[in-house]
Enzyme design. Structure first.
Site, PDB file in Angstrom:
ATOM      1  N   CYS A 285      -3.821  62.896  30.821  1.00  0.00           N
ATOM      2  CA  CYS A 285      -3.624  61.260  30.821  1.00  0.00           C
ATOM      3  C   CYS A 285      -4.769  60.823  31.022  1.00  0.00           C
ATOM      4  CB  CYS A 285      -2.486  60.774  32.044  1.00  0.00           C
ATOM      5  SG  CYS A 285      -2.219  59.019  31.766  1.00  0.00           S
TER       6      CYS A 285
ATOM      7  N   SER B  18     -18.236  61.187  47.183  1.00  0.00           N
ATOM      8  CA  SER B  18     -17.640  61.070  45.672  1.00  0.00           C
ATOM      9  C   SER B  18     -18.409  61.859  44.815  1.00  0.00           C
ATOM     10  CB  SER B  18     -17.086  59.793  45.493  1.00  0.00           C
ATOM     11  OG  SER B  18     -18.273  58.949  45.391  1.00  0.00           O
TER      12      SER B  18
ATOM     13  N   GLY C 121      -3.802  60.450  51.611  1.00  0.00           N
ATOM     14  CA  GLY C 121      -3.147  59.261  52.108  1.00  0.00           C
ATOM     15  C   GLY C 121      -3.325  59.220  53.678  1.00  0.00           C
TER      16      GLY C 121
ATOM     17  N   CYS D   3      -2.543  63.772  35.138  1.00  0.00           N
ATOM     18  CA  CYS D   3      -3.686  62.794  35.558  1.00  0.00           C
ATOM     19  C   CYS D   3      -4.924  63.241  35.703  1.00  0.00           C
ATOM     20  CB  CYS D   3      -3.073  62.083  36.942  1.00  0.00           C
ATOM     21  SG  CYS D   3      -4.533  60.857  37.477  1.00  0.00           S
TER      22      CYS D   3
ATOM     23  N   TYR E 180     -11.305  62.479  41.105  1.00  0.00           N
ATOM     24  CA  TYR E 180     -11.349  61.967  42.376  1.00  0.00           C
ATOM     25  C   TYR E 180     -10.644  62.348  43.493  1.00  0.00           C
ATOM     26  CZ  TYR E 180     -11.930  58.195  45.771  1.00  0.00           C
ATOM     27  OH  TYR E 180     -11.952  57.553  46.855  1.00  0.00           O
TER      28      TYR E 180
ATOM     29  N   ASN F 297       5.393  61.717  45.432  1.00  0.00           N
ATOM     30  CA  ASN F 297       4.332  61.509  44.993  1.00  0.00           C
ATOM     31  C   ASN F 297       4.290  60.842  43.748  1.00  0.00           C
ATOM     32  OD1 ASN F 297       1.274  61.312  44.814  1.00  0.00           O
ATOM     33  ND2 ASN F 297       1.056  63.320  44.154  1.00  0.00           N
ATOM     34  N   GLY F 298       3.541  59.833  43.650  1.00  0.00           N
ATOM     35  CA  GLY F 298       3.948  59.346  42.112  1.00  0.00           C
ATOM     36  C   GLY F 298       4.519  57.795  42.197  1.00  0.00           C
TER      37      GLY F 298
ATOM     38  N   CYS G 144      -3.642  51.698  36.461  1.00  0.00           N
ATOM     39  CA  CYS G 144      -2.732  52.957  36.546  1.00  0.00           C
ATOM     40  C   CYS G 144      -1.226  52.468  36.926  1.00  0.00           C
ATOM     41  CB  CYS G 144      -3.163  54.043  37.322  1.00  0.00           C
ATOM     42  SG  CYS G 144      -1.994  55.368  37.455  1.00  0.00           S
TER      43      CYS G 144
ATOM     44  N   CYS H 175      -0.256  60.238  47.616  1.00  0.00           N
ATOM     45  CA  CYS H 175       0.350  60.730  48.811  1.00  0.00           C
ATOM     46  C   CYS H 175       0.272  62.345  48.549  1.00  0.00           C
ATOM     47  CB  CYS H 175       1.784  60.378  48.609  1.00  0.00           C
ATOM     48  SG  CYS H 175       2.198  58.703  48.864  1.00  0.00           S
TER      49      CYS H 175
END
Length: 481
Positions: free
Chosen positions: A458, A308, A53, A261, A267, A127-128, A407, A27
């Site tokens: 992470c 990507s 998003g 993260c 990405y 977000n999360g 995840c 998000c």
């Protein structure tokens, strides 16, 4: 109000509509304080964050007394025309673009979520993922709380409302002491913005300055678009309060480590953003350079699967001396609403996005750079196409280690059973996809790609070491079961 569909049928329907095996976005948050065109600035900010998003978008505004909102399913430019923005009056605005990581893709789950409690309006954008949302929600429902959505973000609103009589600051601190997991959040009241990040700092959130006002956003690319000056990140475990008194910082108890993260850099974030203090473009280019060092290949040219692999492919080509070509061309006008193909055309949804340049690829040895392989189904289809048109050798290099673990902190990865690297060795994946060779960037070289200390990142999706204890029975639709 939109009805909740049967969770089992909804999950099955979602699976049947999967077009490829890309990891799904999270998000994006954008908020403005102290600008006469706050809603319009937020529109542009959300436009810059649209990559985070594409299911729904919303904006809530306040003039200091009245709070107005507009949210709907769809993309930002389709939802906010001049007429809608003209109704969103005020010097404050909070906006959100959503990809659902907890709860279905329904209008009732679109954010910002807004409530009215004890004479005060609260709107929240998140977000999360909260790893203990199900437990907290179950306890609160047992005590009589009524929930209107199936998203974990509503749990935070309930916790804050429960402690509001102690004052908003105290309520925020008590809430942060109870929720666990990944959260970068912004709350808007009639007269203030409150931003806060979890103590580990999983998800990005930064502060900017625009004339005499302030901006909060998930990524710096949104600051660039509205010509705001980057000030700093909201620190892990910090609460920022922005109102007529300026900016106040409150710190909650620190975690024993940061856990930012790594996949934000690999990405999710736009390459023109700086996230966790790291420029994303330069990070991805360095990944490609280290791939060339780790996996030298004799080939005629290097190519990405756009978009990507673009920036790692540049790095690989420059480091290896092998020419860079765009061997497949992306159709930029295919969105998420593209009509789903029938079962007899099951590969069409993949092919319609990328089309190979046949004359370039025939009888050539190619190195393809990708940023990840999740299920492997998309890669298999694409490689089969390249074989059919006559590519002589195909070597696929991935700019991160194999994804072996799901995840739980805000990325809609598959369950572990669907992750191809959790079930197959690298050699088995190579054979399944149909490659001459397959290589993954090592963990050490992934760390070398960034100047962020290893202990501040992470890597749970690679090594299964979760910084915050998780509920392994958690699923995206668990609050609907």
């Amino acid at each position: 109000m939109e009805k909740i569909r049967n969770p089992k049928s909804q999950i099955a329907n979602r699976k049947s509509q999967i077009e490829d095996d890309r990891p799904r976005e999270e998000c994006g948050i954008f908020a403005v304080y102290g600008h006469e065109e706050a809603a319009k600035l937020t529109y542009f900010g959300l436009y810059a964050l649209q990559h985070r998003g594409q299911e729904s978008a919303g904006i809530v505004t306040s003039d200091g007394r009245h709070v107005v909102e507009h949210k709907a399913m769809g993309l930002v430019p389709d939802l906010f025309g001049e007429e809608v923005l003209s109704r969103l009056k005020g010097h404050m605005a909070l906006g959100h673009v959503r990809y659902s990581t907890t709860g279905s893709s329904l209008l009732m789950n679109a954010q910002p979520l807004k409530i009215h409690h004890l004479g005060k309006t609260l709107a929240i954008a998140h977000n999360g993922n909260l790893v203990n949302a199900r437990q907290i929600r179950g306890q609160m429902e047992d005590e009589g709380s009524i929930f209107q959505t199936t998203t974990d973000s509503e749990v935070v609103l309930h916790l804050i409302a429960k402690a509001m009589k102690k004052g908003l600051e105290r309520a925020m601190l008590e809430t942060m002491s109870q929720v666990k997991g990944a959260y970068s959040m912004v709350i808007m009241t009639e007269d203030s913005l409150l931003a806060f990040r979890d103590p580990h700092g999983f998800r990005p959130l930064c502060l900017g300055r625009l004339n005499s006002g302030y901006v909060l956003t998930s990524e710096t690319c949104a600051l660039d678009l509205v010509e705001a000056e980057y000030v700093r990140e909201v620190e892990p475990g910090e609460i920022l309060i922005i109102n007529s008194q300026g900016v106040q910082s409150i710190r909650c108890e620190k975690a024993n480590r940061k856990a930012q993260c790594i996949f934000e850099l690999i990405y999710f974030s736009r390459p023109d953003s700086t996230v966790f203090g790291q420029n994303v473009y330069l990070f991805r280019k360095k990944q490609g350079q280290l791939l060339a060092e780790e996996f030298p290949v004799k080939a005629d040219f290097v190519m990405p699967f756009p978009d990507s692999g673009n920036y790692a492919a540049i790095g690989y080509a420059q480091a290896s001396g092998i020419p860079l070509e765009m061997g497949v061309i992306r159709n930029h006008y295919v969105g998420r609403t593209f009509i789903q193909p029938s079962q007899t055309m099951r590969d069409f949804a993949v092919k319609v996005k990328l089309n190979p340049v046949k004359e370039l690829l025939k009888d050539r040895r190619v190195v393809i750079i990708e940023d990840s392989i999740i299920r492997g189904t998309t890669a298999k289809t694409r490689i089969k196409t390249l074989r059919t048109i006559g590519a002589k050798e195909i070597h696929l290099l991935v700019s991160c280690p194999p994804h072996r673990f799901p995840c739980f902190y805000g990325i809609d990865f598959s369950t572990r059973g669907e992750l191809i690297a959790a079930r197959k060795t690298v050699e088995e994946i190579r054979d399944y996809i149909g490659l001459d060779s397959l290589g993954y960037l090592s963990m050490d070289n992934l760390v070398r790609s960034t100047h962020i200390p290893r202990e501040d990142l992470c890597f749970a999706c690679f090594d299964g070491k979760y910084p915050v204890p998780i509920d392994e029975t958690f699923s995206k639709f668990c609050l609907e079961e």
